[in-house]
Scaffold this motif. Structure first.
Motif, mmCIF file in Angstrom:
data_model
loop_
_atom_site.group_PDB
_atom_site.id
_atom_site.type_symbol
_atom_site.label_atom_id
_atom_site.label_comp_id
_atom_site.label_asym_id
_atom_site.label_seq_id
_atom_site.Cartn_x
_atom_site.Cartn_y
_atom_site.Cartn_z
ATOM 1 N N THR A 85 34.429 81.387 -15.889
ATOM 2 C CA THR A 85 35.738 80.878 -15.471
ATOM 3 C C THR A 85 36.304 81.667 -14.291
ATOM 4 O O THR A 85 37.443 81.428 -13.886
ATOM 5 C CB THR A 85 36.735 80.946 -16.638
ATOM 6 O OG1 THR A 85 36.952 82.318 -17.003
ATOM 7 C CG2 THR A 85 36.209 80.178 -17.846
ATOM 8 N N ALA A 86 35.530 82.593 -13.752
ATOM 9 C CA ALA A 86 36.014 83.413 -12.646
ATOM 10 C C ALA A 86 36.282 82.553 -11.410
ATOM 11 O O ALA A 86 35.735 81.462 -11.260
ATOM 12 C CB ALA A 86 34.987 84.500 -12.309
ATOM 13 N N VAL A 87 37.138 83.060 -10.551
ATOM 14 C CA VAL A 87 37.391 82.404 -9.269
ATOM 15 C C VAL A 87 37.082 83.398 -8.151
ATOM 16 O O VAL A 87 37.158 84.617 -8.341
ATOM 17 C CB VAL A 87 38.839 81.892 -9.153
ATOM 18 C CG1 VAL A 87 39.109 80.793 -10.161
ATOM 19 C CG2 VAL A 87 39.833 83.042 -9.331
ATOM 20 N N LEU A 88 36.752 82.857 -7.003
ATOM 21 C CA LEU A 88 36.425 83.669 -5.840
ATOM 22 C C LEU A 88 37.438 83.412 -4.734
ATOM 23 O O LEU A 88 37.789 82.266 -4.459
ATOM 24 C CB LEU A 88 35.029 83.331 -5.320
ATOM 25 C CG LEU A 88 33.845 83.434 -6.291
ATOM 26 C CD1 LEU A 88 32.570 82.972 -5.591
ATOM 27 C CD2 LEU A 88 33.698 84.848 -6.810
ATOM 28 N N LEU A 89 37.911 84.484 -4.129
ATOM 29 C CA LEU A 89 38.636 84.379 -2.883
ATOM 30 C C LEU A 89 37.604 84.535 -1.776
ATOM 31 O O LEU A 89 36.907 85.548 -1.707
ATOM 32 C CB LEU A 89 39.706 85.464 -2.782
ATOM 33 C CG LEU A 89 40.791 85.449 -3.858
ATOM 34 C CD1 LEU A 89 41.790 86.567 -3.609
ATOM 35 C CD2 LEU A 89 41.497 84.112 -3.908
ATOM 36 N N LYS A 90 37.485 83.532 -0.933
ATOM 37 C CA LYS A 90 36.384 83.509 0.027
ATOM 38 C C LYS A 90 36.899 83.330 1.448
ATOM 39 O O LYS A 90 37.787 82.519 1.704
ATOM 40 C CB LYS A 90 35.425 82.369 -0.315
ATOM 41 C CG LYS A 90 34.204 82.280 0.613
ATOM 42 C CD LYS A 90 33.261 81.189 0.159
ATOM 43 C CE LYS A 90 32.024 81.108 1.049
ATOM 44 N NZ LYS A 90 31.087 80.073 0.603
ATOM 45 N N ASN A 91 36.322 84.101 2.361
ATOM 46 C CA ASN A 91 36.601 83.942 3.779
ATOM 47 C C ASN A 91 35.536 83.034 4.379
ATOM 48 O O ASN A 91 34.353 83.346 4.364
ATOM 49 C CB ASN A 91 36.593 85.298 4.483
ATOM 50 C CG ASN A 91 36.681 85.144 6.000
ATOM 51 O OD1 ASN A 91 37.320 84.219 6.489
ATOM 52 N ND2 ASN A 91 36.042 86.037 6.722
ATOM 53 N N SER A 92 35.966 81.871 4.884
ATOM 54 C CA SER A 92 35.034 80.942 5.522
ATOM 55 C C SER A 92 35.481 80.731 6.957
ATOM 56 O O SER A 92 36.360 79.915 7.234
ATOM 57 C CB SER A 92 35.002 79.608 4.766
ATOM 58 O OG SER A 92 34.160 78.681 5.408
ATOM 59 N N LEU A 96 40.844 81.019 4.337
ATOM 60 C CA LEU A 96 40.837 81.511 2.960
ATOM 61 C C LEU A 96 40.604 80.340 2.013
ATOM 62 O O LEU A 96 41.344 79.367 2.018
ATOM 63 C CB LEU A 96 42.158 82.198 2.627
ATOM 64 C CG LEU A 96 42.303 82.663 1.159
ATOM 65 C CD1 LEU A 96 41.235 83.698 0.814
ATOM 66 C CD2 LEU A 96 43.689 83.211 0.904
ATOM 67 N N GLN A 97 39.556 80.442 1.199
ATOM 68 C CA GLN A 97 39.240 79.414 0.219
ATOM 69 C C GLN A 97 39.298 80.000 -1.185
ATOM 70 O O GLN A 97 38.997 81.178 -1.386
ATOM 71 C CB GLN A 97 37.844 78.836 0.470
ATOM 72 C CG GLN A 97 37.681 78.140 1.803
ATOM 73 C CD GLN A 97 36.268 77.602 1.997
ATOM 74 O OE1 GLN A 97 35.352 77.922 1.243
ATOM 75 N NE2 GLN A 97 36.090 76.785 3.022
ATOM 76 N N ILE A 98 39.676 79.176 -2.156
ATOM 77 C CA ILE A 98 39.659 79.557 -3.568
ATOM 78 C C ILE A 98 38.534 78.762 -4.207
ATOM 79 O O ILE A 98 38.614 77.537 -4.323
ATOM 80 C CB ILE A 98 41.001 79.269 -4.245
ATOM 81 C CG1 ILE A 98 42.124 80.014 -3.519
ATOM 82 C CG2 ILE A 98 40.961 79.672 -5.707
ATOM 83 C CD1 ILE A 98 43.506 79.742 -4.091
#
Length: 262
Positions: A85-92, A96-98
């Motif tokens: 159930t983890a979420v990632l904060l991502k730099n694309s 910023l993407q969740i």
């Protein structure tokens, strides 16, 4: 002291001058606890970790986050939680993407109050707004904004009426007019139709008028080419979309005449 063992009753203290660094056991111990030290000391920067078997080891610090600093992470993702159930904060590319734990789809976002200083673009197929008060600054709301080419779809506003049939105000694209009423039984709002005709438009002295106003009995006005009102011989209300005007007694008409319905 026993062979291979150092047993202390109480605290262990290392003195430097009059001060010391000490270790002490907890207030109570349910069972024996043994910590196993690592076999070697690595080079570089590491943090000390301990598993649930008491094994102490060094873990490399790489791409991690230093709490309470602005160092952040050098990785392009930052995980919150560690299970499915983890979420990632991502730099694309500066965006910023969740993302979900597998990084194969976007994750949901739940917030209380949200203020955006820029534009909002929704790429999903359904937008649900549960607000009881909706205030929009724009003076024109555009529906069917994705239509290109020749239009074929009706568009309008529908009002939910619970167990009763919903009500609509819509643009009838087939007949190029506004309509209003219960869903599926809307009536045209437009109650006026006007066109010109000449003698070639008569069949045996009778003019057929297709007004498509959705009502059978409507006022009919005829004006000749001098803008004088003419009283026809007879008007027959054929249907809710058409009627006929008998002008036989006028013989061959000259110029352009006008018929107005509604």
């Amino acid at each position: 002291m026993k062979a291979g063992l150092l047993e202390l009753l109480g605290n262990l203290r290392f003195y430097k001058g009059s001060n010391y660094v000490g270790f002490q056991p907890p207030a109570s111990i349910a069972s024996n606890i043994t910590f196993t030290l690592p076999s070697a000391f690595p080079s570089g920067t590491y943090m000390v970790v301990c598993d649930n078997a008491g094994n102490i080891d060094f873990q490399v610090i790489s791409g991690g986050h230093t709490q309470n600093t602005d160092t952040g992470t050098t990785n392009n993702t930052f995980a919150i939680d560690s299970d499915a159930t983890a979420v990632l904060l991502k730099n694309s590319s500066g965006e910023l993407q969740i993302r979900n734990a597998a990084d194969n789809a976007n994750a949901d976002l739940v917030a209380k109050n949200l203020t955006l200083s820029g534009n909002l673009t929704v790429q999903g197929t359904t937008t649900t707004i549960e607000s009881n008060t909706l205030a929009i600054g724009d003076n024109i709301i555009v529906l069917n904004n994705d239509v290109t080419g020749s239009p074929t779809e009706d568009a309008g506003v529908e009002i939910e009426r619970g167990t009763s049939t919903n009500a609509r105000i819509l643009w009838d694209e087939t007949n190029d007019r506004w309509a209003v009423g219960l869903a599926g039984s809307e009536k045209p709002i437009t109650t006026w139709y006007e066109t010109t005709f000449n003698n070639a438009g008569l069949t045996a002295g009778v003019l057929t008028v297709t007004h498509s106003l959705g009502r059978r009995y409507l006022p009919v006005t005829i004006a000749d080419n001098n803008n004088k009102q003419i009283i026809p011989d007879e008007v027959t209300f054929s249907s809710t979309s058409a009627l006929t005007v008998d002008l036989t007694s006028f013989g061959t008409i000259s110029g352009s005449w006008t018929v107005a319905v509604g």
